[in-house]
Every structure is written in C-alpha cells, then in structure tokens.
Design a protein around this motif. Structure first.
Motif, short mmCIF file in Angstrom:
data_model
loop_
_atom_site.label_atom_id
_atom_site.label_comp_id
_atom_site.label_asym_id
_atom_site.label_seq_id
_atom_site.Cartn_x
_atom_site.Cartn_y
_atom_site.Cartn_z
N ASP A 91 0.83 -1.21 0.00
CA ASP A 91 0.00 0.00 0.00
C ASP A 91 0.86 1.26 0.00
O ASP A 91 0.39 2.33 -0.36
CB ASP A 91 -0.93 0.02 1.20
CG ASP A 91 -2.00 -1.06 1.10
OD1 ASP A 91 -2.33 -1.46 -0.02
OD2 ASP A 91 -2.51 -1.48 2.16
N ASP A 92 2.12 1.15 0.44
CA ASP A 92 3.03 2.28 0.43
C ASP A 92 3.52 2.55 -0.98
O ASP A 92 3.58 1.63 -1.81
CB ASP A 92 4.25 2.00 1.33
CG ASP A 92 3.90 2.07 2.81
OD1 ASP A 92 2.83 2.61 3.14
OD2 ASP A 92 4.72 1.58 3.60
N PRO A 93 3.89 3.80 -1.28
CA PRO A 93 4.46 4.09 -2.60
C PRO A 93 5.74 3.29 -2.81
O PRO A 93 6.53 3.11 -1.88
CB PRO A 93 4.77 5.59 -2.55
CG PRO A 93 3.99 6.12 -1.40
CD PRO A 93 3.78 4.99 -0.45
N MET A 94 5.93 2.80 -4.01
CA MET A 94 7.14 2.03 -4.33
C MET A 94 7.98 2.82 -5.32
O MET A 94 7.48 3.35 -6.29
CB MET A 94 6.77 0.66 -4.88
CG MET A 94 6.02 -0.20 -3.90
SD MET A 94 5.69 -1.83 -4.52
CE MET A 94 7.29 -2.57 -4.30
N ILE A 95 9.27 2.86 -5.06
CA ILE A 95 10.20 3.53 -5.95
C ILE A 95 10.89 2.46 -6.77
O ILE A 95 11.48 1.53 -6.26
CB ILE A 95 11.23 4.34 -5.16
CG1 ILE A 95 10.50 5.41 -4.33
CG2 ILE A 95 12.25 4.98 -6.10
CD1 ILE A 95 11.38 6.15 -3.37
N LEU A 96 10.80 2.59 -8.08
CA LEU A 96 11.41 1.61 -8.99
C LEU A 96 12.69 2.12 -9.56
O LEU A 96 12.92 3.22 -9.80
CB LEU A 96 10.44 1.24 -10.11
CG LEU A 96 9.11 0.66 -9.64
CD1 LEU A 96 8.20 0.47 -10.83
CD2 LEU A 96 9.33 -0.65 -8.94
#
Length: 96
Positions: A91-96
């Motif tokens: 649910d947290d933002p993911m950095i790719l």
C-alpha cells in the motif's frame, strides 16, 4: 482485512511433502511469507473464503494443523517484530 496464516504439515511421507508445497503455494497466492510456515495476507472476505476453501481441500485434518488469525487494526499496531522483517507493504508508494 489483514490475516496471519500459520501451518504445520506432517512431512515424514512423500504425500506430506506434496501437501506442504501445495499449502505454501496457495498462501503465496494470497500474501507474503514472513517465516517458513507463516504468511501475512491482505484479503477481502471473498478472498479469505476462497483461500480457506483451497487450503481445507489440501491439508490432512488428522495430521496437519492450519491456523488463520484475523488481525484487527493496522499492521504496525497488531504485529510486533523482533529481528529481521522482510514484509513489504504494497500500500506504500514504491520507488522503482
């Protein structure tokens, strides 16, 4: 809803080893492994019922143990982790 799934499958026979793999695969389809036989899952009521249905068809009720705990509240409030925690909050933002 967040749930905790734990299981203990008798693996002395090949049939038990096969059940163990099937149980783990089903659990992986609904959540993430946090220990060898423990999964944390975020599911809807319908997904929970489907998971329970699939798992109940695999386990041997005379030899194996399956427990599903309903976790009420945010994971940070209901789970205390000591040591390594590889849980990923999708649910947290993911950095790719």
């Amino acid at each position: 809803m967040d749930i905790l799934v734990t299981y203990d499958v008798e693996t002395q026979e090949k049939s038990g080893q096969k059940r163990l793999r099937k149980v783990a695969t089903i659990c992986q389809n609904f959540g993430q492994r946090v220990q060898k036989s423990v999964f944390e899952c975020r599911v809807t009521q319908q997904q929970l019922e489907e998971m329970e249905h699939q798992l109940s068809r695999v386990i041997d009720k005379e030899r194996d143990s399956l427990r599903i705990y309903l976790l009420y509240g945010d994971r940070d409030r209901v789970v205390r982790v000591y040591g390594r925690d590889d849980y990923i909050n999708y649910d947290d933002p993911m950095i790719l």
